[in-house]
Design an enzyme around this catalytic site. Structure first.
Site, PDB file in Angstrom:
ATOM      1  N   ASP A  17      34.085  35.451  30.102  1.00 56.56           N
ATOM      2  CA  ASP A  17      34.004  34.251  30.909  1.00 56.56           C
ATOM      3  C   ASP A  17      35.322  33.567  30.636  1.00 56.56           C
ATOM      4  O   ASP A  17      35.741  33.407  29.486  1.00 56.56           O
ATOM      5  CB  ASP A  17      32.826  33.357  30.552  1.00 56.56           C
ATOM      6  CG  ASP A  17      32.596  32.314  31.642  1.00 56.56           C
ATOM      7  OD1 ASP A  17      32.762  32.655  32.830  1.00 56.56           O
ATOM      8  OD2 ASP A  17      32.277  31.159  31.324  1.00 56.56           O
ATOM      9  N   PHE A  73      45.631  36.397  40.513  1.00 61.24           N
ATOM     10  CA  PHE A  73      44.494  35.887  41.266  1.00 61.24           C
ATOM     11  C   PHE A  73      44.065  34.563  40.653  1.00 61.24           C
ATOM     12  O   PHE A  73      44.635  34.123  39.665  1.00 61.24           O
ATOM     13  CB  PHE A  73      43.338  36.911  41.257  1.00 61.24           C
ATOM     14  CG  PHE A  73      42.810  37.229  39.883  1.00 61.24           C
ATOM     15  CD1 PHE A  73      41.680  36.592  39.389  1.00 61.24           C
ATOM     16  CD2 PHE A  73      43.446  38.159  39.076  1.00 61.24           C
ATOM     17  CE1 PHE A  73      41.201  36.878  38.120  1.00 61.24           C
ATOM     18  CE2 PHE A  73      42.963  38.460  37.811  1.00 61.24           C
ATOM     19  CZ  PHE A  73      41.841  37.809  37.326  1.00 61.24           C
ATOM     20  N   THR A 120      31.651  42.678  35.396  1.00 62.41           N
ATOM     21  CA  THR A 120      32.247  41.857  36.446  1.00 62.41           C
ATOM     22  C   THR A 120      32.370  42.666  37.733  1.00 62.41           C
ATOM     23  O   THR A 120      32.397  43.897  37.691  1.00 62.41           O
ATOM     24  CB  THR A 120      33.649  41.334  36.045  1.00 62.41           C
ATOM     25  OG1 THR A 120      34.120  40.424  37.037  1.00 62.41           O
ATOM     26  CG2 THR A 120      34.646  42.465  35.893  1.00 62.41           C
TER      27      THR A 120
END
Length: 195
Positions: A70, A154, A8
């Site tokens: 994911d 976030f 990522t």
């Protein structure tokens, strides 16, 4: 110490993985450490499929132990959306505020909290070159708030009220979040596969 790549470029995710993996003796790298890393297209229809695609591609490219995740938000009232499209729900720019606003707009006529049930889902894929890729899934149950609340975290954290905490994920400290988050739960399961 063993090196592990987290597939990522999301600094928030990297920070969470570092907090959970460094104490286990891993040097955590991310795609931010590999500026020329391939951009793996997420063509899967499930969180697990996308995690496998990313983990396998990066592990095979660098021949290193790789974890890919994911993850996203699944809102029951929206039939599981945004789901695998969580990061780009409001468009390809991956704009957190636009994504939050889209979810809130779609739920604006849903006033009862129990009808705003949702969960964060995290699928982790562990890819070791030459071995079969393994996956685990963790979830965190909750509800969608009426408006964003909190400064931490976030993504959808400011609108996700954690079940049993009665405050949004964005109001939790990173330590509190790491105890109950979907990623922490998935990583707890993954620890058994790493040893």
């Amino acid at each position: 110490m063993k090196e592990i790549i987290i597939a990522t470029k999301n600094k928030g995710k990297v920070k969470e993985f570092e907090a959970l993996l460094t104490p286990l003796g891993y040097i955590v790298r991310s795609l931010l450490d590999y500026p020329n890393a391939i951009d793996v297209e997420e063509t899967g229809t499930t969180f697990e499929e996308n995690a496998i695609l990313k983990a396998d591609a990066i592990a095979n490219t660098y021949q290193k132990l790789t974890i890919a995740d994911d993850s996203g938000l699944a809102v029951d009232y929206l039939d599981g959306k945004p789901g695998v499209y969580s990061a780009r729900y409001a468009g390809p720019e991956k704009d957190d505020i636009a994504n939050i606003n889209k979810v809130l707009k779609q739920l604006e006529n849903v006033e009862k909290l129990e009808e705003r049930s949702a969960r964060f889902v995290c699928a982790l894929a562990l890819s070791i070159p030459g071995e079969k890729t393994k996956t685990v899934v963790g979830t965190c149950e909750g509800y969608i708030s009426m408006m964003p609340i909190g400064e931490n975290g976030f993504g959808y954290d400011p609108i996700f009220i954690v079940k049993g905490k009665e405050k949004t994920m964005a109001c939790l400290t990173s330590e509190e979040k790491n105890e109950i988050s979907h990623r922490a739960k998935a990583l707890e399961k993954l620890k058994e596969l790493i040893y």
